[in-house]
Structures are given as structure tokens and as C-alpha cells.
Design an enzyme around this catalytic site. Structure first.
Site, PDB file in Angstrom:
ATOM      1  CG  ASP A  37      -1.848  -1.134   1.300  1.00 42.74           C
ATOM      2  OD1 ASP A  37      -2.157  -1.697   0.234  1.00 42.74           O
ATOM      3  OD2 ASP A  37      -2.275  -1.493   2.425  1.00 42.74           O
TER       4      ASP A  37
HETATM    5  N1  URA Z   1      -1.186  -6.030   3.720  1.00 45.98           N
HETATM    6  C1  URA Z   1      -1.675  -4.774   3.781  1.00 45.98           C
HETATM    7  O1  URA Z   1      -2.705  -4.537   4.367  1.00 45.98           O
HETATM    8  N2  URA Z   1      -0.997  -3.797   3.174  1.00 45.98           N
HETATM    9  C2  URA Z   1       0.170  -3.994   2.519  1.00 45.98           C
HETATM   10  O2  URA Z   1       0.748  -3.041   2.008  1.00 45.98           O
HETATM   11  C3  URA Z   1       0.676  -5.307   2.468  1.00 45.98           C
HETATM   12  C4  URA Z   1      -0.017  -6.306   3.076  1.00 45.98           C
END
Ligand code: URA
Length: 235
Positions: free
Chosen positions: A104
Site C-alpha cells: 500500500d
Molecule cells: N497487507 C496490507 O494490508 N498492506 C500492505 O501493504 C501489504 C499487506
């Protein structure tokens, strides 16, 4: 035909700066002769190149590790957002690169960037069970049975997740610190799992993929070519 320094980077997992130095120091031979000209064009398919007397061959694909900073998105299409490709050192940039899995925008840590589709597929396929480990901080009251919930395989929406591990490092009833191990990569997976267990994630960092840990010497935003040893640690 490619530049000698580019060949050395790719073949020996060196940065462009290191490659230039090796060439300048007379450590590189092309077709038997020492070559001190980094700009020289060579045929990557035919030239016999040696680094410190050891023959190396050109690697067709790029494998880059980045310590992803917060604020950069794992996407090739810009749409005005800063992407991880915008912060990639120019000497590592190649056509066809993509991120093997996504983090993310606000997640930091270990990210692999490659142009090898098969490699990426193996890394991401739940069938291959390549574990990804995250360090998370969050706020809220963790459910008593959270560890079992992770272990049993949580139901997220209408999807049953694979068994995961929650290792609580700190819990004062209002905030937690924990390590989470998953072997698949669903959208916002870790945050959604934690949320189901009563926790709102405030910080998330990927610290491991398979047996490959985030290089702590790699500062946030830095990237470099993965070494052959690191590559072997993944699967
Ligand atoms: N899980 C998440 O919620 N975000 C990420 O960036 C990676 C795994």
C-alpha cells in the site's frame, strides 16, 4: 549491444558506480583484454567478459530490492501519484519493470521490482507458499482469540484466507506491536486481518519475503540489484 558498465551491473549485481570503478581499476576484461572504457559497447550475447578473472554472463532479467518509503505507490501508471519507479535510481531503470506484488501507499519495507514474469508469479502464487512477514503497529483492543483467528484462516468478505501467524510483541490493551506472517497477498490483507482482530493499523512494514530479510543498510527509498545469494534465499 550494450554499454560495458551496464553489462557489469547486470551480470555481477553491482551498482553503476561500482561497475565504473571496477572498469577504471582494470578489473574487467572483454574478450581477453583489459577494458577501462565504461562506455564501450559490447554484444551481450557473444562477448566473453571477466570480472576479477571470473567469467560472467549477462542476466536477461532485472531483480531489484527496494526499501519502499511511505507515500510512493506500486504502480506503473502515474495518475499524478509518485510511484516507486519515480524514485528508482536511473541506472536501475529498465523498460518492462513492475513490482512483484504490491505494498500500500503508506506501507514501507521490502519490495521486489523485476521484469521477470515467471519469477513474480512464483513469488505471489499462494500455492508456492512463499511467506511474507510484516511488522505492524496498531491501536485498539486485540481480541483474546486473535492468534487462533489468524491460524485458522480468517474469513474476509466471502474469502477464506490461508492459515497465517500473529506473533504479538507488545500489547498494553490500547496499542500493539506484532509480526504477521502470510503466504498470499490479498488486497490490504494484513490491515484487514488486524482490523477483524480489533486493531487499526498505524504502521506497516514488510520485513521478509521467503528467507530474504530486509537489508537494514538499505535506507527507506533506496534500491539496489539483488545479489545471487539473496535470490537463492527467496524460494
Ligand atoms: N497487507 C496490507 O494490508 N498492506 C500492505 O501493504 C501489504 C499487506
Amino acid at each position: 549491444m550494450i554499454r560495458l558498465d551496464k553489462f557489469i551491473c547486470s551480470a555481477g549485481s553491482y551498482s553503476r558506480k561500482e561497475a565504473k570503478k571496477l572498469i577504471k581499476d582494470g578489473k574487467v576484461r572483454a574478450d581477453g583484454s583489459v577494458c577501462r572504457n565504461a562506455d564501450m559497447k559490447i554484444d551481450e550475447n557473444k562477448a566473453v567478459v571477466e570480472i576479477n578473472g571470473r567469467a560472467v554472463s549477462y542476466s536477461r532479467f532485472s531483480y531489484i530490492i527496494m526499501n519502499k518509503p511511505s507515500g510512493a505507490v506500486c504502480s506503473n501508471d502515474e495518475k499524478g501519484e509518485r510511484t516507486v519507479f519515480d524514485i528508482l535510481p536511473p541506472e536501475l531503470m529498465r523498460k518492462g519493470l513492475f513490482t512483484a506484488g504490491r505494498l500500500d501507499k503508506d506501507t514501507v519495507g521490502l519490495l521486489i521490482i523485476t521484469d521477470d514474469g515467471d519469477f513474480s508469479h512464483r513469488l505471489m502464487s499462494p500455492k508456492k507458499h512463499v511467506e511474507k512477514v510484516y511488522y505492524a503497529e496498531g491501536k485498539g483492543k486485540l481480541l483474546k482469540n486473535a492468534e487462533e483467528m489468524f491460524k485458522e484462516g480468517m474469513l474476509l468478505g466471502d474469502e477464506r484466507l490461508k492459515s497465517a501467524r500473529l506473533n504479538v510483541l507488545y500489547n498494553d490493551g490500547e496499542t500493539i506491536k506484532a509480526e504477521i506472517t502470510v503466504s498470499e497477498g490479498k488486497y490490504h490483507q494484513v490491515k484487514r486481518m488486524l482490523y477483524k482482530a480489533g486493531i487499526e493499523t498505524t504502521y506497516l512494514k514488510r520485513i521478509k519475503i521467503g528467507g530474504l530479510s530486509l537489508d537494514e543498510n538499505l535506507k527507506e527509498g533506496d534500491a539496489r540489484i539483488m545479489t545471487a545469494d539473496e535470490m537463492r534465499l527467496i524460494f
